[in-house]
Write an enzyme that holds these catalytic residues in place. Structure first.
Site, PDB file in Angstrom:
ATOM      1  N   HIS A 396       0.826  -1.217   0.000  1.00 30.05           N
ATOM      2  CA  HIS A 396       0.000   0.000   0.000  1.00 30.05           C
ATOM      3  C   HIS A 396       0.859   1.267   0.000  1.00 30.05           C
ATOM      4  CE1 HIS A 396      -3.677   2.014  -0.016  1.00 30.05           C
ATOM      5  NE2 HIS A 396      -4.293   1.468   1.020  1.00 30.05           N
ATOM      6  N   ASP A 400      -2.191   2.278  -4.540  1.00 30.86           N
ATOM      7  CA  ASP A 400      -3.417   2.696  -3.870  1.00 30.86           C
ATOM      8  C   ASP A 400      -4.513   1.667  -4.102  1.00 30.86           C
ATOM      9  OD1 ASP A 400      -2.235   5.036  -2.985  1.00 30.86           O
ATOM     10  OD2 ASP A 400      -2.798   6.134  -4.804  1.00 30.86           O
TER      11      ASP A 400
END
Length: 425
Positions: A396, A400
């Site tokens: 992450h 995204d």
């Protein structure tokens, strides 16, 4: 004259290995370049060939020892006849360990008529630890199982297949007429006691454990799921599989479609195929796909180089070659290095859903799962379709949630409409 057998160069940055198995014993004849030992490195198993023709003399290292590149592990007497009785300490240690594992519940003194033949004893000595353990757990006689590994050696898959077929059962040992006291004392532990077995982790398993924990400690991992209707791919495969195999000499599987679809989706979402290096993001204009394949000692992950330039046939040929050589233990170090994206197919083992772990320094891994018929709604009607869950685990810090979902949707669309793979859409 004695010739030293040394640990060969194992690849860039690899300085040591674990002696996994001796394939020859002191006193046995060997030919030049004939494998005499198997080494386990961080990535693959490597066989050590005999530098000369002769007779195995001293074994300097024992199974399980850590050996450095260039270290002497054995000596071979050229053209001579070595005395088999002159067994060194390393061989003694290896044989004792094997004896303890191979016959944990045997009576202390078996009748002379039940002694195994030299041929059976020899086949016992060439079993790898994982194969030996599988043989014991299944209660099979390894001499009755046909080996498909290199030089006819048994693999774990051979043992599992024999166990499933119910063949090669080991005959129960006949009880001696007068059991000695030590055997009688050991009987309760063998029949009712709880057992534990302590087995040293292979170097490959140690490396896998280290890297997976490193991924959890470093990456901000998150997993996003989707499902895909496999109807179109199954139909295409059923329609063309015979022609495909006749033309290309390899079976048409599902991985070819998924690798092509992943390459297509990675063009739309390049961060999935990128990596973090320090405070920079490295983007690749190529896609090297790591694919997990099964080997006797566990899963290995060879790399399909430049997957963006390969056809479905080229991908299937590459994967088929990897699978065959993984079972034979002949994958090379360079074939395990690199990779910009990983696909792991747990569906072949029956997995319904999972959260795969990233393979550093990669930033994403795609998990495939089993195909099963499920009710879904199509144009307002409930119908039964062959469905598969997809799982994308990603870092992450770089990818995204929107990008992860976009990647999975693009891949889903390509699988549900394989024509997209042909027109690059």
């Amino acid at each position: 004259m004695a010739t030293d057998v040394v640990v060969p160069t194992l690849g860039e940055s690899i300085t040591e290995a674990t002696l996994g198995q001796w394939l020859k014993k002191p006193g046995e004849q060997v030919k030049a370049d004939e494998p005499i030992a198997s080494l386990e490195t961080d990535k693959v198993a490597v066989e050590v060939p005999s530098p000369v023709a002769g007779v195995i003399g001293e074994l300097v290292a024992a199974e399980g020892d850590t050996v450095n590149v260039g270290a002497v592990i054995a000596r071979i007497t050229e053209g001579g006849a070595a005395a088999a009785s002159a067994t060194p300490a390393a061989e003694n240690k290896t044989e004792v360990a094997k004896a303890e594992k191979a016959a944990p519940a045997e009576p202390a003194a078996a009748p002379s008529g039940d002694a195994p033949s030299g041929e059976e004893s020899g086949s016992e000595q060439t079993l790898s630890p994982s194969v030996r353990r599988a043989v014991l757990e299944a209660g099979l006689d390894p001499s009755k199982i046909k080996g498909t590994g290199k030089d006819g050696r048994l693999t774990k898959d051979d043992v599992l297949a024999a166990a499933k077929a119910g063949t090669a059962k080991s005959a129960p040992a006949s009880a001696p007429t007068a059991a000695p006291a030590p055997a009688a004392a050991a009987a309760p532990a063998a029949s009712g006691g709880r057992k534990e077995e302590r087995v040293r982790m292979t170097r490959l398993r140690q490396t896998v454990a280290k890297r997976l924990k490193e991924a959890q400690n470093t990456a901000a991992m998150l997993t996003t799921f989707n499902d895909v209707d496999m109807s179109a791919v199954i139909e295409a495969r059923a329609k063309y599989k015979d022609l495909f195999e006749k033309k290309h000499g390899v079976r048409l599987g599902f991985m070819g479609f998924f690798v092509k679809a992943a390459v297509l989706a990675a063009r739309d979402v390049p961060s999935v195929n990128a990596k973090i290096e320090g405070d920079e993001i490295v983007y690749h204009d190529y896609v090297d796909v790591s694919v997990a394949v099964s080997a006797p000692n566990g899963l290995v992950v060879p790399v399909i180089r430049d997957a963006q330039d390969l056809t479905v046939a080229g991908i299937e040929k590459t994967i088929g070659d990897f699978g065959k050589r993984a079972k034979d233990g002949t994958l090379k170090m360079d074939e395990m290095k690199g990779g910009t994206f990983t696909i792991s197919n747990g569906g072949v083992f029956g997995s319904l859903m999972s959260t795969p772990i990233i393979n550093p320094p990669q930033s994403a891994v795609l998990g495939l799962h089993r195909i099963e018929d499920r009710p879904v709604v199509v144009k307002g009607q409930v119908v039964v379709r062959p469905m598969m869950y997809l799982a994308l685990s990603y870092d992450h810090r770089l990818i995204d949630g929107r990008e992860a979902v976009t990647f999975l949707v693009a891949l889903k669309n390509a699988i549900e409409d394989p024509t997209r793979l042909l027109i690059d859409l």
